[in-house]
Write an enzyme that holds these catalytic residues in place. Structure first.
Site, mmCIF file in Angstrom:
data_model
loop_
_atom_site.group_PDB
_atom_site.id
_atom_site.type_symbol
_atom_site.label_atom_id
_atom_site.label_comp_id
_atom_site.label_asym_id
_atom_site.label_seq_id
_atom_site.Cartn_x
_atom_site.Cartn_y
_atom_site.Cartn_z
ATOM 1 N N GLY A 223 -5.319 2.375 7.622
ATOM 2 C CA GLY A 223 -6.422 1.763 8.347
ATOM 3 C C GLY A 223 -6.269 0.259 8.435
ATOM 4 N N HIS B 217 0.252 8.012 3.743
ATOM 5 C CA HIS B 217 0.851 7.368 4.902
ATOM 6 C C HIS B 217 2.364 7.558 4.988
ATOM 7 C CE1 HIS B 217 -3.080 5.598 5.187
ATOM 8 N NE2 HIS B 217 -2.944 5.077 3.989
ATOM 9 N N ASP C 94 0.851 -1.193 0.000
ATOM 10 C CA ASP C 94 0.000 0.000 0.000
ATOM 11 C C ASP C 94 0.882 1.236 0.000
ATOM 12 O OD1 ASP C 94 -1.755 2.092 0.371
ATOM 13 O OD2 ASP C 94 -3.028 0.995 1.777
ATOM 14 N N ILE D 104 -0.750 9.565 8.260
ATOM 15 C CA ILE D 104 -1.518 8.739 9.191
ATOM 16 C C ILE D 104 -1.215 7.262 8.939
ATOM 17 C CG2 ILE D 104 -3.353 10.463 9.355
ATOM 18 C CD1 ILE D 104 -5.058 8.715 7.504
#
Length: 287
Positions: A212, A194, A189, A209
């Site tokens: 998830g 991120h 990912d 961040i």
């Protein structure tokens, strides 16, 4: 028009064939926090060459594990800027334990497109089989696209999991390393949300961040270790709704309640007044 539900709903995406190795599995497990107890035999079950047990949440990255480019949100009837997209929910059901080395073929369709007014929710369903056609896992996921609603579609259901009105059976604080997102991105990912501070700021966040799906994997592992003796074969399914953000370097406080063949879970960030991270979390125990 970025979203046309008449085209999108029911559309099948190109099938994806892929394979994975024990090294991929071990890297994924490290990405979701494995190895923090490096001399614990139960912990090392996640990190054995060619014999690693596999968290069911590995299913969320298996098909794209070796991707090196940021993902694109382009499907039939859907074309959305990646910066507007966050993961909404994820569910995985395993039909048998995932092997440490394997080959799979995934077929995916767009199941629903919901109009939330200021946002759109796109739901995908995927079936994965092995090289012999045997079912491996079923996945259902949704993405939340900010600013893409208002196209006149149905709003869709709103379902919540009620937590028991009693003290949890267990509470565990899982540390998120400062470099956790940079490690987890190696699982395929490469969304710059991120890893790239400027991209994150443009998307409305102070800094990058955590993925998830990394929070999802960390939470699943915490529940398996705490409630199921670190035995991934006891997991039938795991689902969660992404209720908030987690920053690398924070903590996930995971609360667990055993209710029959289900373990109900909440995951919050204690550093920010227990801000929700995952909600409607259910781990289904294999019979």
């Amino acid at each position: 028009m970025p979203i046309d539900p008449n085209i999108a709903v029911g559309a099948e995406l190109p099938a994806r064939e892929f394979s994975w190795t024990s090294s991929d599995v071990q890297l994924y497990h490290l990405g979701v926090g494995a190895g923090s107890r490096p001399v614990d035999p139960a912990e090392l079950r996640y990190l054995r060459d060619d014999e690693s047990q596999v968290l069911p949440t590995f299913a969320t990255v298996a098909a794209t594990f070796h991707a090196s480019e940021p993902p694109k949100v382009q499907f039939p009837g859907v074309d959305i800027d990646l910066a507007k997209v966050v993961h909404g929910s994820q569910e995985v059901t395993v039909h048998r334990p995932i092997p440490a080395n394997g080959t799979g073929r995934t077929t995916t369709k767009i199941a629903q497109v919901w109009d939330k007014g200021k946002a759109a929710v796109i739901v995908q369903e995927a079936e994965t089989v092995d090289a012999d056609g045997n079912a491996l896992w079923t996945a259902r996921s949704s993405i939340f696209a900010r600013g893409e609603g208002g196209f006149g579609g149905e709003r869709g259901p709103s379902t919540k999991v009620a937590l028991p009105d009693r003290e949890p059976d267990a509470v565990v604080d899982a540390a998120i390393l400062p470099q956790q997102a940079l490690l987890y991105r190696l699982c395929g990912d490469r969304n710059p949300l991120h890893s790239d501070p400027e991209f994150a700021k443009a998307a409305g966040f102070d800094k990058p961040i955590l993925h998830g799906l990394c929070s999802y994997g960390v939470t699943c592992k915490t529940v398996v270790d705490t409630m199921l003796g670190s035995d991934t074969s006891k997991v039938k399914g795991f689902k969660a709704r992404f209720a908030g953000i987690v920053f690398p370097g924070e903590t996930l406080r995971v609360r667990m309640w055993r209710e029959g063949d289900e373990i109900l879970v909440s995951a919050v960030v204690p550093e920010r007044d227990e801000a929700p991270a995952l909600a409607d979390v259910v781990l289904t125990v294999a019979g």
